[in-house]
Design a protein around this motif. Structure first.
Motif, mmCIF file in Angstrom:
data_model
loop_
_atom_site.group_PDB
_atom_site.id
_atom_site.type_symbol
_atom_site.label_atom_id
_atom_site.label_comp_id
_atom_site.label_asym_id
_atom_site.label_seq_id
_atom_site.Cartn_x
_atom_site.Cartn_y
_atom_site.Cartn_z
ATOM 1 N N ASP A 184 39.206 -37.856 -8.252
ATOM 2 C CA ASP A 184 40.107 -36.704 -8.362
ATOM 3 C C ASP A 184 41.387 -37.064 -9.116
ATOM 4 O OD1 ASP A 184 38.360 -35.084 -7.015
ATOM 5 O OD2 ASP A 184 39.330 -35.318 -5.060
ATOM 6 N N GLU A 185 41.746 -38.328 -9.079
ATOM 7 C CA GLU A 185 42.973 -38.800 -9.734
ATOM 8 C C GLU A 185 42.967 -38.525 -11.238
ATOM 9 O OE1 GLU A 185 45.311 -43.079 -10.434
ATOM 10 O OE2 GLU A 185 43.476 -42.979 -9.221
ATOM 11 N N ILE A 186 41.798 -38.585 -11.859
ATOM 12 C CA ILE A 186 41.723 -38.392 -13.319
ATOM 13 C C ILE A 186 40.864 -37.191 -13.704
ATOM 14 C CG2 ILE A 186 42.119 -40.841 -13.791
ATOM 15 C CD1 ILE A 186 39.076 -41.074 -14.311
ATOM 16 N N LYS A 187 40.470 -36.397 -12.726
ATOM 17 C CA LYS A 187 39.559 -35.271 -12.987
ATOM 18 C C LYS A 187 40.103 -34.311 -14.033
ATOM 19 C CE LYS A 187 37.481 -31.272 -10.656
ATOM 20 N NZ LYS A 187 37.249 -30.612 -9.357
ATOM 21 N N ASN A 188 41.328 -33.829 -13.875
ATOM 22 C CA ASN A 188 41.877 -32.838 -14.801
ATOM 23 C C ASN A 188 42.024 -33.411 -16.212
ATOM 24 O OD1 ASN A 188 42.041 -30.824 -12.851
ATOM 25 N ND2 ASN A 188 44.121 -31.382 -12.251
ATOM 26 N N GLN A 189 42.426 -34.670 -16.289
ATOM 27 C CA GLN A 189 42.550 -35.318 -17.593
ATOM 28 C C GLN A 189 41.181 -35.444 -18.256
ATOM 29 O OE1 GLN A 189 44.703 -39.016 -17.508
ATOM 30 N NE2 GLN A 189 44.053 -39.636 -19.548
ATOM 31 N N ALA A 190 40.177 -35.819 -17.478
ATOM 32 C CA ALA A 190 38.824 -35.992 -18.013
ATOM 33 C C ALA A 190 38.254 -34.678 -18.535
ATOM 34 C CB ALA A 190 37.912 -36.573 -16.932
ATOM 35 N N ILE A 191 38.552 -33.579 -17.870
ATOM 36 C CA ILE A 191 38.073 -32.271 -18.324
ATOM 37 C C ILE A 191 38.606 -31.973 -19.718
ATOM 38 C CG2 ILE A 191 38.223 -29.778 -17.939
ATOM 39 C CD1 ILE A 191 38.214 -30.371 -14.924
ATOM 40 N N GLN A 192 39.905 -32.170 -19.915
ATOM 41 C CA GLN A 192 40.522 -31.877 -21.205
ATOM 42 C C GLN A 192 40.026 -32.834 -22.294
ATOM 43 O OE1 GLN A 192 42.254 -29.074 -21.386
ATOM 44 N NE2 GLN A 192 42.069 -28.843 -19.170
ATOM 45 N N VAL A 193 39.728 -34.077 -21.904
ATOM 46 C CA VAL A 193 39.268 -35.068 -22.870
ATOM 47 C C VAL A 193 37.832 -34.799 -23.317
ATOM 48 C CG1 VAL A 193 38.618 -37.514 -23.138
ATOM 49 C CG2 VAL A 193 40.830 -36.900 -22.148
ATOM 50 N N PHE A 194 36.949 -34.495 -22.376
ATOM 51 C CA PHE A 194 35.520 -34.447 -22.686
ATOM 52 C C PHE A 194 34.953 -33.061 -22.981
ATOM 53 C CE2 PHE A 194 35.615 -38.377 -19.972
ATOM 54 C CZ PHE A 194 35.299 -39.270 -20.983
ATOM 55 N N ALA A 195 35.548 -32.022 -22.442
ATOM 56 C CA ALA A 195 34.935 -30.691 -22.499
ATOM 57 C C ALA A 195 34.582 -30.219 -23.913
ATOM 58 C CB ALA A 195 35.826 -29.675 -21.796
ATOM 59 N N PRO A 196 35.468 -30.342 -24.909
ATOM 60 C CA PRO A 196 35.112 -29.850 -26.248
ATOM 61 C C PRO A 196 33.887 -30.556 -26.835
ATOM 62 C CG PRO A 196 37.479 -30.165 -26.081
ATOM 63 C CD PRO A 196 36.880 -30.798 -24.866
ATOM 64 N N TYR A 197 33.829 -31.867 -26.700
ATOM 65 C CA TYR A 197 32.692 -32.635 -27.229
ATOM 66 C C TYR A 197 31.410 -32.271 -26.494
ATOM 67 C CZ TYR A 197 30.001 -36.770 -28.726
ATOM 68 O OH TYR A 197 29.036 -37.615 -29.239
ATOM 69 N N MET A 198 31.502 -32.160 -25.174
ATOM 70 C CA MET A 198 30.313 -31.860 -24.386
ATOM 71 C C MET A 198 29.759 -30.480 -24.711
ATOM 72 S SD MET A 198 31.313 -33.726 -20.777
ATOM 73 C CE MET A 198 29.686 -33.593 -20.027
ATOM 74 N N LYS A 199 30.636 -29.535 -24.918
ATOM 75 C CA LYS A 199 30.196 -28.203 -25.325
ATOM 76 C C LYS A 199 29.551 -28.246 -26.698
ATOM 77 C CE LYS A 199 31.850 -23.468 -26.076
ATOM 78 N NZ LYS A 199 33.039 -22.568 -26.080
ATOM 79 N N ASP A 200 30.126 -29.023 -27.591
ATOM 80 C CA ASP A 200 29.639 -29.152 -28.959
ATOM 81 C C ASP A 200 28.220 -29.710 -29.008
ATOM 82 O OD1 ASP A 200 29.867 -28.896 -31.684
ATOM 83 O OD2 ASP A 200 31.167 -30.629 -31.971
ATOM 84 N N PHE A 201 27.887 -30.607 -28.057
ATOM 85 C CA PHE A 201 26.588 -31.275 -28.087
ATOM 86 C C PHE A 201 25.677 -30.879 -26.920
ATOM 87 C CE2 PHE A 201 29.141 -33.897 -30.888
ATOM 88 C CZ PHE A 201 28.274 -34.082 -31.958
ATOM 89 N N GLY A 202 25.988 -29.769 -26.272
ATOM 90 C CA GLY A 202 25.075 -29.202 -25.290
ATOM 91 C C GLY A 202 25.052 -29.864 -23.934
ATOM 92 N N TYR A 203 26.160 -30.481 -23.523
ATOM 93 C CA TYR A 203 26.256 -31.068 -22.197
ATOM 94 C C TYR A 203 27.079 -30.171 -21.275
ATOM 95 C CZ TYR A 203 24.338 -35.504 -23.847
ATOM 96 O OH TYR A 203 23.505 -36.476 -24.353
ATOM 97 N N GLN A 204 26.790 -30.265 -19.985
ATOM 98 C CA GLN A 204 27.535 -29.520 -18.983
ATOM 99 C C GLN A 204 28.500 -30.452 -18.255
ATOM 100 O OE1 GLN A 204 27.236 -26.162 -18.448
ATOM 101 N NE2 GLN A 204 25.799 -26.117 -20.185
ATOM 102 N N MET A 205 29.678 -29.937 -17.941
ATOM 103 C CA MET A 205 30.588 -30.703 -17.108
ATOM 104 C C MET A 205 30.002 -30.819 -15.694
ATOM 105 S SD MET A 205 33.064 -31.589 -19.089
ATOM 106 C CE MET A 205 34.313 -32.189 -17.948
ATOM 107 N N PRO A 206 30.383 -31.836 -14.931
ATOM 108 C CA PRO A 206 29.858 -31.985 -13.560
ATOM 109 C C PRO A 206 30.125 -30.751 -12.708
ATOM 110 C CG PRO A 206 31.060 -33.950 -14.245
ATOM 111 C CD PRO A 206 31.317 -32.919 -15.301
#
Length: 255
Positions: A184-206
């Protein structure tokens, strides 16, 4: 990068995405040859390719970036092959370890840094990769998470009847469960870091990680990709071969 003439195929290796395993199989079972560096760009291939080779079928492998970053951390933390302590492998000495990678390694080792400490310090811009640059050059992008099936389908489509048991090489040692890293300590940061790339390549966030991405994050992601496509072809090229005892180094020396 592996070129397979009999299949009219080009494999672009993406770091931490089964590039060693696929390079090894294409060389051993399909007559593939190593060209340029292990993770060279299509634009670099295009500079040296013949007219016929430029029409070869091109593929690469995608992988969930959240797992890639875990692998990077664990490889630096363990340094089992000594790559990060071998000064001959630094880019400034003609190797492949970048100044940024060396800095990350030293931070982890000197501070005995946890994954959370490492992530908070070095991951604050939207994640991108070599795949972001070569995406539009690929005829097919197969999935690391479904590697064996996707890879065999690709080969069968190209007329190479096969049912390979794909053995992943250079697998990262010492990894824990996903929740051990992404707390949880880095959850919000990880969302902002990974979400655009994951959407671009067809991955879902946890599950449970759904959150609206800030507009400037998506714009920054696009800008970084745009700049990388312009800058990367002009970066200094590594001319020497890969480490002699590495899988790719052995393939290079057998050409």
């Amino acid at each position: 990068m592996i070129l397979v003439h009999k299949l009219k195929l080009l494999f672009i290796g993406i770091p931490y995405s089964a590039s060693t395993a696929i390079s090894k199989d294409l060389h051993k079972n399909h007559g593939g040859k190593a060209i340029l560096r292990k993770h060279s760009l299509f634009s670099e291939f295009n500079e040296i390719a013949s007219k016929v080779e430029k029409d070869y079928y091109v593929f690469a492998v995608k992988r969930n970036p959240m797992h890639i970053v875990i692998s990077i951390y664990e490889k630096m933390k363990n340094d089992s092959k000594g790559n990060f302590t071998n000064l001959n492998l630094l880019e400034k000495n003609g190797g492949h370890i970048s100044k940024r990678q060396r800095k990350q390694y030293l931070f982890i080792r000197k501070n005995n840094a946890s994954f959370q400490e490492y992530f908070k310090k070095f991951y604050w811009l939207p994640y991108t990769s070599v795949l972001s640059i070569v995406k539009n050059d690929c005829d097919r992008i197969i999935s690391f998470e479904n590697l064996e099936n996707d890879y065999n389908i690709l080969l069968n489509d190209l007329g190479a009847a096969t049912d390979n048991k794909m053995l992943k090489v250079n697998q990262t040692k010492g990894k824990h469960d996903f929740d051990y890293y992404y707390t949880d300590e880095i959850k919000n940061q990880a969302i902002q870091v990974f979400a655009p790339y994951m959407k671009d390549f067809g991955y879902q966030m946890p599950n449970g990680w759904e959150k609206k991405i800030q507009l400037h994050i998506n714009l920054t992601y696009r800008l970084i990709n745009y700049l990388k496509k312009i800058i990367y072809p002009f970066r200094s090229k590594i001319k020497r071969k890969s480490v002699e005892n590495s899988v790719y180094g052995k393939i290079q020396r057998s050409n």
